[in-house]
Design a protein around this motif. Structure first.
Motif, PDB file in Angstrom:
ATOM      1  N   PHE A 261      18.621   5.410  53.760  1.00  0.00           N
ATOM      2  CA  PHE A 261      19.280   4.193  53.293  1.00  0.00           C
ATOM      3  C   PHE A 261      20.769   4.491  53.119  1.00  0.00           C
ATOM      4  CE2 PHE A 261      14.894   3.719  51.993  1.00  0.00           C
ATOM      5  CZ  PHE A 261      14.621   2.378  52.229  1.00  0.00           C
ATOM      6  N   GLU A 262      21.607   3.762  53.848  1.00  0.00           N
ATOM      7  CA  GLU A 262      23.054   3.928  53.727  1.00  0.00           C
ATOM      8  C   GLU A 262      23.530   3.209  52.462  1.00  0.00           C
ATOM      9  OE1 GLU A 262      24.881   5.748  55.640  1.00  0.00           O
ATOM     10  OE2 GLU A 262      23.354   6.218  57.169  1.00  0.00           O
ATOM     11  N   ILE A 263      23.864   4.001  51.440  1.00  0.00           N
ATOM     12  CA  ILE A 263      24.252   3.426  50.160  1.00  0.00           C
ATOM     13  C   ILE A 263      25.089   4.446  49.396  1.00  0.00           C
ATOM     14  CG2 ILE A 263      22.110   4.193  49.056  1.00  0.00           C
ATOM     15  CD1 ILE A 263      22.206   1.694  47.322  1.00  0.00           C
ATOM     16  N   VAL A 264      26.100   3.975  48.679  1.00  0.00           N
ATOM     17  CA  VAL A 264      26.953   4.883  47.905  1.00  0.00           C
ATOM     18  C   VAL A 264      26.177   5.382  46.687  1.00  0.00           C
ATOM     19  CG1 VAL A 264      29.080   3.800  48.687  1.00  0.00           C
ATOM     20  CG2 VAL A 264      27.966   2.959  46.629  1.00  0.00           C
ATOM     21  N   PHE A 265      26.646   6.496  46.145  1.00  0.00           N
ATOM     22  CA  PHE A 265      25.885   7.161  45.087  1.00  0.00           C
ATOM     23  C   PHE A 265      25.791   6.299  43.824  1.00  0.00           C
ATOM     24  CE2 PHE A 265      25.697  10.080  41.430  1.00  0.00           C
ATOM     25  CZ  PHE A 265      24.491  10.713  41.707  1.00  0.00           C
ATOM     26  N   LEU A 266      26.919   5.715  43.398  1.00  0.00           N
ATOM     27  CA  LEU A 266      26.900   4.913  42.174  1.00  0.00           C
ATOM     28  C   LEU A 266      25.999   3.692  42.317  1.00  0.00           C
ATOM     29  CD1 LEU A 266      30.662   5.051  41.092  1.00  0.00           C
ATOM     30  CD2 LEU A 266      28.723   6.358  40.181  1.00  0.00           C
ATOM     31  N   GLU A 267      25.969   3.097  43.495  1.00  0.00           N
ATOM     32  CA  GLU A 267      25.094   1.956  43.713  1.00  0.00           C
ATOM     33  C   GLU A 267      23.633   2.384  43.776  1.00  0.00           C
ATOM     34  OE1 GLU A 267      23.867  -1.916  44.197  1.00  0.00           O
ATOM     35  OE2 GLU A 267      25.839  -1.111  43.593  1.00  0.00           O
ATOM     36  N   ALA A 268      23.378   3.558  44.333  1.00  0.00           N
ATOM     37  CA  ALA A 268      21.995   4.049  44.399  1.00  0.00           C
ATOM     38  C   ALA A 268      21.405   4.264  43.020  1.00  0.00           C
ATOM     39  CB  ALA A 268      21.942   5.342  45.210  1.00  0.00           C
ATOM     40  N   GLN A 269      22.245   4.676  42.060  1.00  0.00           N
ATOM     41  CA  GLN A 269      21.747   4.891  40.702  1.00  0.00           C
ATOM     42  C   GLN A 269      21.356   3.595  40.011  1.00  0.00           C
ATOM     43  OE1 GLN A 269      25.050   7.233  39.049  1.00  0.00           O
ATOM     44  NE2 GLN A 269      23.674   8.995  38.997  1.00  0.00           N
ATOM     45  N   ARG A 270      21.833   2.455  40.520  1.00  0.00           N
ATOM     46  CA  ARG A 270      21.479   1.167  39.922  1.00  0.00           C
ATOM     47  C   ARG A 270      20.227   0.559  40.552  1.00  0.00           C
ATOM     48  NH1 ARG A 270      27.166   0.205  41.071  1.00  0.00           N
ATOM     49  NH2 ARG A 270      28.447   0.628  39.218  1.00  0.00           N
ATOM     50  N   ARG A 271      19.730   1.140  41.602  1.00  0.00           N
ATOM     51  CA  ARG A 271      18.584   0.573  42.316  1.00  0.00           C
ATOM     52  C   ARG A 271      17.261   1.146  41.803  1.00  0.00           C
ATOM     53  NH1 ARG A 271      19.944  -1.934  47.165  1.00  0.00           N
ATOM     54  NH2 ARG A 271      22.111  -2.625  47.068  1.00  0.00           N
ATOM     55  N   THR A 272      16.193   0.459  42.206  1.00  0.00           N
ATOM     56  CA  THR A 272      14.831   0.889  41.898  1.00  0.00           C
ATOM     57  C   THR A 272      14.076   1.062  43.207  1.00  0.00           C
ATOM     58  OG1 THR A 272      14.799  -0.248  39.756  1.00  0.00           O
ATOM     59  CG2 THR A 272      12.672   0.289  40.748  1.00  0.00           C
ATOM     60  N   LEU A 273      13.518   2.234  43.389  1.00  0.00           N
ATOM     61  CA  LEU A 273      12.752   2.519  44.607  1.00  0.00           C
ATOM     62  C   LEU A 273      11.362   1.909  44.477  1.00  0.00           C
ATOM     63  CD1 LEU A 273      12.395   3.989  47.334  1.00  0.00           C
ATOM     64  CD2 LEU A 273      11.675   6.009  46.031  1.00  0.00           C
ATOM     65  N   LEU A 274      11.034   1.030  45.425  1.00  0.00           N
ATOM     66  CA  LEU A 274       9.731   0.367  45.426  1.00  0.00           C
ATOM     67  C   LEU A 274       8.970   0.780  46.674  1.00  0.00           C
ATOM     68  CD1 LEU A 274       7.731  -1.711  44.226  1.00  0.00           C
ATOM     69  CD2 LEU A 274       8.888  -3.455  45.603  1.00  0.00           C
ATOM     70  N   LEU A 275       7.801   1.361  46.480  1.00  0.00           N
ATOM     71  CA  LEU A 275       6.913   1.745  47.575  1.00  0.00           C
ATOM     72  C   LEU A 275       5.620   0.944  47.428  1.00  0.00           C
ATOM     73  CD1 LEU A 275       7.943   5.037  46.439  1.00  0.00           C
ATOM     74  CD2 LEU A 275       7.827   4.969  48.919  1.00  0.00           C
ATOM     75  N   THR A 276       5.300   0.172  48.466  1.00  0.00           N
ATOM     76  CA  THR A 276       4.128  -0.703  48.441  1.00  0.00           C
ATOM     77  C   THR A 276       3.155  -0.259  49.511  1.00  0.00           C
ATOM     78  OG1 THR A 276       5.565  -2.538  47.764  1.00  0.00           O
ATOM     79  CG2 THR A 276       3.358  -3.091  48.506  1.00  0.00           C
ATOM     80  N   VAL A 277       1.924   0.032  49.092  1.00  0.00           N
ATOM     81  CA  VAL A 277       0.871   0.436  50.023  1.00  0.00           C
ATOM     82  C   VAL A 277       0.111  -0.814  50.451  1.00  0.00           C
ATOM     83  CG1 VAL A 277      -1.146   1.900  50.382  1.00  0.00           C
ATOM     84  CG2 VAL A 277       0.709   2.671  48.884  1.00  0.00           C
TER      85      VAL A 277
END
Length: 473
Positions: A261-277
């Motif tokens: 995922f192309e994303i800056v570090f500070l923005e990545a810290q604000r995100r939530t990783l969602l994995l859906t099976v």
């Protein structure tokens, strides 16, 4: 002559000095103390009424009231005097008192008549005479409506303020307790951020003990119908998601797939990783087995790590069908309706082994009659195809209000009929607000191409809301 003229002046000077000196202590008329004699007391004409709402009762009224009360007590114990026994002075003082009381009562009644009236003011009778030490001075009070707690909470909608007990229970449970409670299996994955290239790497490794899918009658199917895959996204952005391949006939799939995922570090810290099976089903909608949500601010992204997380239930029971990017342009002078199929993303996968081979069919419907059918080329082995293909339809300006464009995405299948993925209708018989907005923008922007993303809908939903969908195959 000089003595006779000086004597009156001297007499007036001495009279003034005597008035100044003597009136401080004694009255010149009755030779009594000024604060005891009746000559120096204010008459009824000199009484100043402060208004209907005095701050406190005047002290001279209180003293007179006490004296009157004591006199009344004494007269109650003694027999009333006869008219002969009453002296002229006593008779005069009683008449003065009655006249003063009458005048004061009349003034108070006049003030009561001039008192302002308002429905918001509760005016109680004001006591001008102090009747005891326990009596408090009456003040006007404002009538206020008294509210009970029920009056306030009755306006609230409990559903807007209710707390989801399930989410609280999940947050307080450990992975072992979640696995025992829901029995949806576990997922193994890892994350690491690359500071050199400014991208986040998510690796989906494997899953264990996934439940078999549920059949139409509500019973669990066997392992032969279990075909899981995983969708990955960074919340709140669910559009730019990734998807693993489908693992056939297994409840313990091994994926070993890596996504960036192309994303800056500070923005990545604000995100939530969602994995859906998700469980793949070629003949129906794909069903969600469970999900894992991990806020990235709770982990060391640079150092990275591996996690085994228990799957929790998801409120989304079915997977979206995908999105389609279209461009519309109408030329009134030429009577041509131009359509550009630009691209699609996150289409529903229709082939387990090679992904999907999607293509788009465009059909022009005039009223309830199919006029023309065209289709794009087939993109092999992808669920995010790029088409960039243009199509033109002959539509006179007077017929523009009666036409509909039906866009249907299929998955190419060489062995059987093509697999339906999703559909939308734009024009007279539109399938939703988004499609209506796109058609209206095109009508208001002649000779200018108008682009817009559209979410694909199921065949049953389109047939229910658009008669044009029933006229095409």
């Amino acid at each position: 002559i000089w003595a006779f003229s000086f004597f009156p002046m001297l007499q007036g000077f001495l009279s003034r000095i005597s008035d100044i000196l003597l009136c401080r202590w004694t009255c010149r008329n009755c030779c009594q103390k000024c604060y005891e004699c009746s000559c120096c007391q204010p008459s009824e004409d000199e009484v100043e009424i402060l208004g209907p709402f005095p701050a406190q009762t005047p002290p001279w009224l209180i003293s007179n009231q006490h004296e009157d009360k004591e006199d009344s007590d004494n007269t109650a114990s003694e027999p009333p005097p006869t008219p002969q026994a009453v002296s002229p002075d006593r008779r005069r003082s009683s008449s003065d008192t009655s006249r003063s009381t009458y005048s004061l009562t009349q003034r108070i009644s006049n003030l009561e008549l001039r008192r302002p009236s308002s429905p918001l003011i509760d005016i109680k009778p004001i006591e001008f005479w102090a009747v005891g030490s326990k009596k408090e001075i009456v003040q006007p009070s404002v009538l206020r409506r008294t509210y009970t707690p029920d009056d306030y909470f009755r306006k609230f909608e409990p559903r807007l303020y209710s707390v989801d007990s399930n989410s609280d229970d999940i947050e307080s449970l450990t992975d072992e307790e979640i696995l025992t409670k829901y029995q949806l299996g576990m997922l193994h994955f890892s994350t690491q951020y690359d500071l050199l290239h400014n991208h986040l790497v998510v690796r989906v490794i494997e899953a264990r003990d996934l439940p078999p899918p549920i059949s139409y009658d509500g019973s669990r199917q066997d392992m032969a119908h279990s075909n899981p895959y995983v969708k990955i996204c960074l919340l709140p952005d669910q559009k730019n998601s990734k998807q693993t391949g489908v693992k056939r006939k297994t409840q313990n799939p091994v994926f070993e797939e890596r996504y960036t995922f192309e994303i800056v570090f500070l923005e990545a810290q604000r995100r939530t990783l969602l994995l859906t099976v998700v469980d793949f089903d070629k003949f129906s909608r794909h069903c969600v087995i469970g999900k894992v949500a991990m806020p990235l601010n709770e982990v060391d992204l640079v150092k990275g790590g591996h996690w085994w997380k228990a799957l929790i239930p998801s409120s989304q029971n079915e997977v979206e069908l995908g999105e389609l990017l279209l461009s519309l342009n109408y030329l009134p002078s030429a009577g041509r309706l131009n359509v550009d199929i630009i691209r699609a993303k996150q289409l529903l996968q229709t082939d387990m082994s090679q992904g999907s081979d999607p293509f788009v069919k465009i059909q022009l419907v005039n009223g309830l009659k199919l006029v023309k059918t065209k289709k794009t080329s087939c993109m092999r082995g992808t669920i995010d195809p790029f088409y960039n293909e243009s199509f033109s339809f002959k539509v006179p300006q007077e017929d523009l209000e009666d036409v509909s464009l039906v866009f249907t995405v299929y998955g190419h299948n060489m062995k059987s009929s093509n697999d339906f993925v999703g559909r939308i209708v734009i024009g007279q018989y539109t399938t939703g607000a988004s499609e209506s907005n796109h058609w209206r923008r095109m009508q208001n922007s002649h000779r200018t191409a108008v682009e817009q993303w559209h979410s694909l809908r199921s065949r049953a939903e389109c047939d229910r809301v658009s008669p044009a969908s029933l006229e095409v195959t």
